[in-house]
Design a protein around this motif. Structure first.
Motif, PDB file in Angstrom:
ATOM      1  N   LEU A  24       0.824  -1.218   0.000  1.00  0.00           N
ATOM      2  CA  LEU A  24       0.000   0.000   0.000  1.00  0.00           C
ATOM      3  C   LEU A  24       0.856   1.265   0.000  1.00  0.00           C
ATOM      4  O   LEU A  24       0.595   2.185  -0.791  1.00  0.00           O
ATOM      5  N   PRO A  25       1.891   1.377   0.838  1.00  0.00           N
ATOM      6  CA  PRO A  25       2.762   2.557   0.718  1.00  0.00           C
ATOM      7  C   PRO A  25       3.450   2.644  -0.641  1.00  0.00           C
ATOM      8  O   PRO A  25       3.685   3.750  -1.142  1.00  0.00           O
ATOM      9  N   SER A  26       3.755   1.488  -1.242  1.00  0.00           N
ATOM     10  CA  SER A  26       4.410   1.533  -2.559  1.00  0.00           C
ATOM     11  C   SER A  26       3.475   2.108  -3.615  1.00  0.00           C
ATOM     12  O   SER A  26       3.918   2.822  -4.522  1.00  0.00           O
ATOM     13  N   ILE A  27       2.193   1.815  -3.508  1.00  0.00           N
ATOM     14  CA  ILE A  27       1.212   2.358  -4.454  1.00  0.00           C
ATOM     15  C   ILE A  27       1.095   3.873  -4.292  1.00  0.00           C
ATOM     16  O   ILE A  27       1.057   4.623  -5.277  1.00  0.00           O
ATOM     17  N   VAL A  28       1.078   4.321  -3.049  1.00  0.00           N
ATOM     18  CA  VAL A  28       1.065   5.775  -2.796  1.00  0.00           C
ATOM     19  C   VAL A  28       2.332   6.411  -3.374  1.00  0.00           C
ATOM     20  O   VAL A  28       2.283   7.480  -3.994  1.00  0.00           O
ATOM     21  N   VAL A  92       5.998  -1.377 -16.612  1.00  0.00           N
ATOM     22  CA  VAL A  92       5.229  -1.676 -15.410  1.00  0.00           C
ATOM     23  C   VAL A  92       5.829  -0.893 -14.257  1.00  0.00           C
ATOM     24  O   VAL A  92       7.042  -0.721 -14.163  1.00  0.00           O
ATOM     25  N   GLU A  93       4.948  -0.412 -13.384  1.00  0.00           N
ATOM     26  CA  GLU A  93       5.427   0.354 -12.235  1.00  0.00           C
ATOM     27  C   GLU A  93       5.975  -0.521 -11.116  1.00  0.00           C
ATOM     28  O   GLU A  93       6.851  -0.105 -10.366  1.00  0.00           O
ATOM     29  N   ILE A  94       5.438  -1.740 -10.991  1.00  0.00           N
ATOM     30  CA  ILE A  94       5.848  -2.635  -9.918  1.00  0.00           C
ATOM     31  C   ILE A  94       6.331  -3.959 -10.509  1.00  0.00           C
ATOM     32  O   ILE A  94       5.614  -4.590 -11.293  1.00  0.00           O
ATOM     33  N   VAL A  95       7.524  -4.374 -10.133  1.00  0.00           N
ATOM     34  CA  VAL A  95       8.059  -5.673 -10.526  1.00  0.00           C
ATOM     35  C   VAL A  95       8.285  -6.498  -9.267  1.00  0.00           C
ATOM     36  O   VAL A  95       8.946  -6.042  -8.331  1.00  0.00           O
TER      37      VAL A  95
END
Length: 223
Positions: A24-28, A92-95
């Motif tokens: 969740l903090p990574s998405i923010v 992609v933003e997240i790997v």
């Protein structure tokens, strides 16, 4: 703590929600960054010791990142590379990755770590227990740490790997010049002239004996 940019070690029992505690903090964090340009690598990198764990993390990243239109992918062994390469090339933003397959993708230039500003090692203790310390060190060394307007870099150790030799020159960016001071021991001093070090002026000692090792000056940048 994570959103303040601090390094953090978290300890939690299985099933307690630790995955969301860092996702969740990574998405923010992703939402606060400039959007990806073509050729950019991920902003968030999550390393996991096994394919099974990586898949579970990616499922959660997809579920909670969809409302923000944040894309994620799982890079792991045991499955074909093609779809993974396709995801990386699209951006992609997240790997979420296992170490071996990620190194393969980086060395094949299918992605890069230039945009990574949020790094997670899930079950880091297990990775170390499984002997993945060399792979972890290799992945961080593969990131080219170009710092804007940096003029000097001091490297206090020299593992002798080609990847690290490249990182010595990270003061060079967009044609800028910089000086990297790298410390060698008697055991690896022979690598100095092979990693881009300029020969010293006449009468100048290229390697200065410091009692416990040597220092070499490497100048990087366009002429």
């Amino acid at each position: 703590m994570a959103l303040k940019g601090h390094d953090l070690i978290g300890i939690a029992e299985t099933g307690s929600g630790k995955t969301l505690a860092y996702l969740l903090p990574s998405i923010v964090h992703v939402n606060a960054q400039p959007i990806l340009d073509p050729g950019d690598g991920p902003i968030v990198l999550v390393l996991a010791p096994t394919r099974e764990l990586a898949v579970l993390i990616q499922q959660e990243a997809t579920k909670f990142g969809s409302s923000s239109k944040i894309k994620s992918t799982c890079i792991c062994g045991g499955v074909p590379k093609g779809p993974q390469v396709h995801d990386l090339q699209k951006g992609v933003e997240i790997v979420i990755a296992t170490l071996g397959r990620l190194i393969d993708m980086l060395e094949s230039n299918h992605t890069n770590l230039q945009r990574v500003t949020y790094l997670v090692l899930d079950e880091a203790d297990r990775m170390l227990d499984m002997g993945f310390d060399p792979q972890i060190r290799k992945i961080l060394s593969l990131r080219k740490w170009y710092v804007k307007d940096a003029k000097y870099v001091i490297n206090y150790d020299f593992p002798g790997s080609e990847d690290y030799v490249h990182c010595i020159g990270r003061t060079r960016s967009a044609g800028a010049k910089g000086i990297a001071y790298t410390f060698f021991t008697a055991a690896n001093a022979r690598f100095a002239m092979g990693c881009g070090a300029q020969r010293p002026p006449s009468g100048h000692r290229g390697f200065q004996d410091r009692g416990r090792g040597y220092m070499a000056v490497l100048v990087h940048g366009a002429d």
